[in-house]
Enzyme design. Sequence first.
Site, short mmCIF file in Angstrom:
data_model
loop_
_atom_site.label_atom_id
_atom_site.label_comp_id
_atom_site.label_asym_id
_atom_site.label_seq_id
_atom_site.Cartn_x
_atom_site.Cartn_y
_atom_site.Cartn_z
N ASN A 28 21.13 -30.57 -30.76
CA ASN A 28 22.09 -30.80 -29.67
C ASN A 28 22.08 -32.30 -29.34
OD1 ASN A 28 20.08 -31.33 -27.57
ND2 ASN A 28 19.60 -29.15 -27.80
N GLY A 36 16.98 -21.70 -31.67
CA GLY A 36 17.45 -21.49 -33.03
C GLY A 36 16.70 -22.33 -34.04
N ASP A 38 16.72 -25.49 -34.51
CA ASP A 38 16.18 -26.69 -33.87
C ASP A 38 14.75 -26.43 -33.37
OD1 ASP A 38 16.02 -29.17 -32.67
OD2 ASP A 38 17.60 -28.83 -31.20
N GLY A 123 25.26 -20.48 -34.85
CA GLY A 123 24.36 -19.66 -34.05
C GLY A 123 24.77 -19.71 -32.60
#
Length: 175
Positions: A28, A36, A38, A123
């Site tokens: 992000n 997710g 990340d 996602g």
Amino acid sequence: MTPSHARMVAWQGDITTLAVDAIVNAANSSLLGGGGVDGAIHRAAGPELLAECRTLGGCPTGEARITRGYRLPARHVIHAVGPVWSGGSHHEDELLASCYRNSLALAATQGLRTVAFPAISTGIYGFPIERAVRIAVAETARALDRYPNIEQVTFVCFSDDAYDLYTRELAALRP
Ligand code: ADP
């Protein structure tokens, strides 16, 4: 030069296990971690990754930044910020395409030869997967024509559904 369609593969599994030159993170814009893929990447890389990300000052949607991979088997992480899906008329397609384009431009500039992508934005960000897969494959094929030194791009699929879609899309490119 090996044609671009022969340098792209679909693979099902966890991106954090891949020993490639760079894995791409669906980050992000804060670059300070999230859920997710990340979250999985930050957990596997260790706290040094977050420390380096803090020095970058964020990243606009559609762009990408590179860090080291720390405890990951991958040498680098390319953090690309995908668009949040909001119906399709807010430049989502172009912004997703530019994630792939900018990530591969960074990889080429750094002399990286193997890169693995998750299905960015599909996602939590809600981008329809079939549409995202078409964009990912088309934009990557174009970039590989431009960057002959990138040997292989792996599209990492977390679900059976994603794997089927990538496999079909890649097969359609073969002569
Ligand atoms: P975004 O916020 O960009 O939508 P997500 O992390 O929520 O990012 O999801 C992006 C894609 O990554 C989804 O298709 C999801 O299934 C997939 N994914 C989640 N965890 C992993 C992982 N460990 N390895 C590879 N792909 C993953």
